[in-house]
Design an enzyme around this catalytic site. Sequence first.
Site, PDB file in Angstrom:
ATOM      1  N   ASN A  10       0.862  -1.183   0.000  1.00  0.00           N
ATOM      2  CA  ASN A  10       0.000   0.000   0.000  1.00  0.00           C
ATOM      3  C   ASN A  10       0.897   1.231   0.000  1.00  0.00           C
ATOM      4  O   ASN A  10       1.482   1.567   1.019  1.00  0.00           O
ATOM      5  CB  ASN A  10      -0.905  -0.024   1.240  1.00  0.00           C
ATOM      6  CG  ASN A  10      -1.745   1.233   1.348  1.00  0.00           C
ATOM      7  OD1 ASN A  10      -1.878   1.981   0.382  1.00  0.00           O
ATOM      8  ND2 ASN A  10      -2.304   1.463   2.529  1.00  0.00           N
ATOM      9  N   LYS A  12       0.039   4.200  -0.203  1.00  0.00           N
ATOM     10  CA  LYS A  12      -0.647   5.371   0.374  1.00  0.00           C
ATOM     11  C   LYS A  12      -0.444   6.584  -0.554  1.00  0.00           C
ATOM     12  O   LYS A  12      -0.368   6.407  -1.761  1.00  0.00           O
ATOM     13  CB  LYS A  12      -0.151   5.656   1.794  1.00  0.00           C
ATOM     14  CG  LYS A  12      -0.098   4.396   2.656  1.00  0.00           C
ATOM     15  CD  LYS A  12       0.075   4.699   4.117  1.00  0.00           C
ATOM     16  CE  LYS A  12       0.408   3.422   4.856  1.00  0.00           C
ATOM     17  NZ  LYS A  12      -0.061   3.441   6.233  1.00  0.00           N
ATOM     18  N   HIS A  94      -9.495   0.803   4.631  1.00  0.00           N
ATOM     19  CA  HIS A  94      -8.205   1.014   5.296  1.00  0.00           C
ATOM     20  C   HIS A  94      -8.403   1.913   6.521  1.00  0.00           C
ATOM     21  O   HIS A  94      -9.244   2.816   6.514  1.00  0.00           O
ATOM     22  CB  HIS A  94      -7.206   1.646   4.327  1.00  0.00           C
ATOM     23  CG  HIS A  94      -5.818   1.655   4.869  1.00  0.00           C
ATOM     24  ND1 HIS A  94      -5.373   2.634   5.725  1.00  0.00           N
ATOM     25  CD2 HIS A  94      -4.794   0.785   4.725  1.00  0.00           C
ATOM     26  CE1 HIS A  94      -4.123   2.368   6.068  1.00  0.00           C
ATOM     27  NE2 HIS A  94      -3.748   1.247   5.476  1.00  0.00           N
ATOM     28  N   GLU A  96      -6.879   4.361   7.567  1.00  0.00           N
ATOM     29  CA  GLU A  96      -6.789   5.814   7.310  1.00  0.00           C
ATOM     30  C   GLU A  96      -8.084   6.338   6.694  1.00  0.00           C
ATOM     31  O   GLU A  96      -8.483   7.476   6.946  1.00  0.00           O
ATOM     32  CB  GLU A  96      -5.552   6.112   6.441  1.00  0.00           C
ATOM     33  CG  GLU A  96      -4.279   5.930   7.261  1.00  0.00           C
ATOM     34  CD  GLU A  96      -3.104   5.332   6.525  1.00  0.00           C
ATOM     35  OE1 GLU A  96      -3.048   5.412   5.286  1.00  0.00           O
ATOM     36  OE2 GLU A  96      -2.226   4.760   7.207  1.00  0.00           O
ATOM     37  N   GLU A 164      -5.623  -5.434  10.214  1.00  0.00           N
ATOM     38  CA  GLU A 164      -4.606  -4.413  10.452  1.00  0.00           C
ATOM     39  C   GLU A 164      -4.919  -3.676  11.748  1.00  0.00           C
ATOM     40  O   GLU A 164      -5.692  -2.699  11.744  1.00  0.00           O
ATOM     41  CB  GLU A 164      -4.595  -3.405   9.303  1.00  0.00           C
ATOM     42  CG  GLU A 164      -4.328  -4.022   7.950  1.00  0.00           C
ATOM     43  CD  GLU A 164      -3.749  -2.981   6.999  1.00  0.00           C
ATOM     44  OE1 GLU A 164      -2.554  -3.078   6.697  1.00  0.00           O
ATOM     45  OE2 GLU A 164      -4.474  -2.062   6.611  1.00  0.00           O
ATOM     46  N   GLY A 170       1.984   1.938  10.656  1.00  0.00           N
ATOM     47  CA  GLY A 170       2.874   3.091  10.544  1.00  0.00           C
ATOM     48  C   GLY A 170       3.531   3.493  11.852  1.00  0.00           C
ATOM     49  O   GLY A 170       4.098   4.583  11.955  1.00  0.00           O
ATOM     50  N   SER A 210       3.136  -2.416  10.254  1.00  0.00           N
ATOM     51  CA  SER A 210       4.591  -2.371  10.449  1.00  0.00           C
ATOM     52  C   SER A 210       5.291  -3.687  10.109  1.00  0.00           C
ATOM     53  O   SER A 210       6.216  -4.109  10.801  1.00  0.00           O
ATOM     54  CB  SER A 210       4.914  -1.920  11.876  1.00  0.00           C
ATOM     55  OG  SER A 210       4.398  -0.614  12.103  1.00  0.00           O
TER      56      SER A 210
HETATM   57  C1  PEP Z   1      -0.891  -0.120   5.683  1.00  0.00           C
HETATM   58  O1  PEP Z   1      -0.829   0.974   5.159  1.00  0.00           O
HETATM   59  O2  PEP Z   1      -1.817  -0.895   5.386  1.00  0.00           O
HETATM   60  C2  PEP Z   1       0.142  -0.498   6.642  1.00  0.00           C
HETATM   61  C3  PEP Z   1       0.048  -1.656   7.242  1.00  0.00           C
HETATM   62  O3  PEP Z   1       1.159   0.401   6.855  1.00  0.00           O
HETATM   63  P1  PEP Z   1       2.582   0.093   7.573  1.00  0.00           P
HETATM   64  O4  PEP Z   1       3.094  -1.204   6.963  1.00  0.00           O
HETATM   65  O5  PEP Z   1       3.434   1.263   7.210  1.00  0.00           O
HETATM   66  O6  PEP Z   1       2.332  -0.065   9.015  1.00  0.00           O
END
Ligand code: PEP
Length: 247
Positions: A10, A12, A94, A96, A164, A170, A210
Amino acid sequence: MARKFFVGGNWKMNGNKNEINNIVNFLKAGPLDANVEVVVGVPSIYLTYTKSILPNNISISAQNAYKVEKGAFTGEISPAMLLDNGIPWVILGHSERRNVFGETDTLIAEKVAHALAAGIKVIACIGEKLEEREAGKTEEVIFLQIKAIADKIKSWDNVVLAYEPVWAIGTGKTATPQQAQEVHNKLRQWFSKNVSPAVSESLRIIYGGSVTADNAKDLAKESDIDGFLVGGASLNSGFVTIINAKQ
Ligand code: PEP
């Protein structure tokens, strides 16, 4: 039937043409495990550019799409538009989108249902916030999130479910393999009871939060973790190591 390992990147709201060329180059150089399905989630304005340079062993996803085909919805794109441009996947729900843009379980479920009906495959994201986990509400929250979707769709064939935990996205705080496995297993039990044992068995449940080249291998060993959704670490060449974590 074995579930094919799935790794999504992703991006983003990151990347420009130079940086995308760079990502595509390290993905082309690989080598990538041929048993893994790889999909990159690209900002909408770069979808067609990225698609034009991606090798054909890697697929492409939008990061959002609205719940109807067309109309007076300034700033939105629709699953029909994705299809028209040869984009087969969309990431929906997601954290976000949920927490920065205020998307509700209901809106996300409507988007998932419309995307599937339009012929777009969906990476559907769910996950609890830190305070919800600390209050012992993880299952309650994620079961409500999947129930909203389950109530609106007829088939899970074209869905990959991404668990997630919001506190891990993040933040550099990855769930331990045991924490992730425990939730994935609970999700599988929920599907067995509330959808069907067949869906529980076949649905790919991937972990996001992460994931890095250093922790992916241990997470990939867990029996109910069928892959990853990767944010930050999908922008650099360590993503190849994550894709190959099952080897
Ligand atoms: C994501 O954007 O779905 C995500 C898991 O981000 P990160 O790997 O940076 O934590």
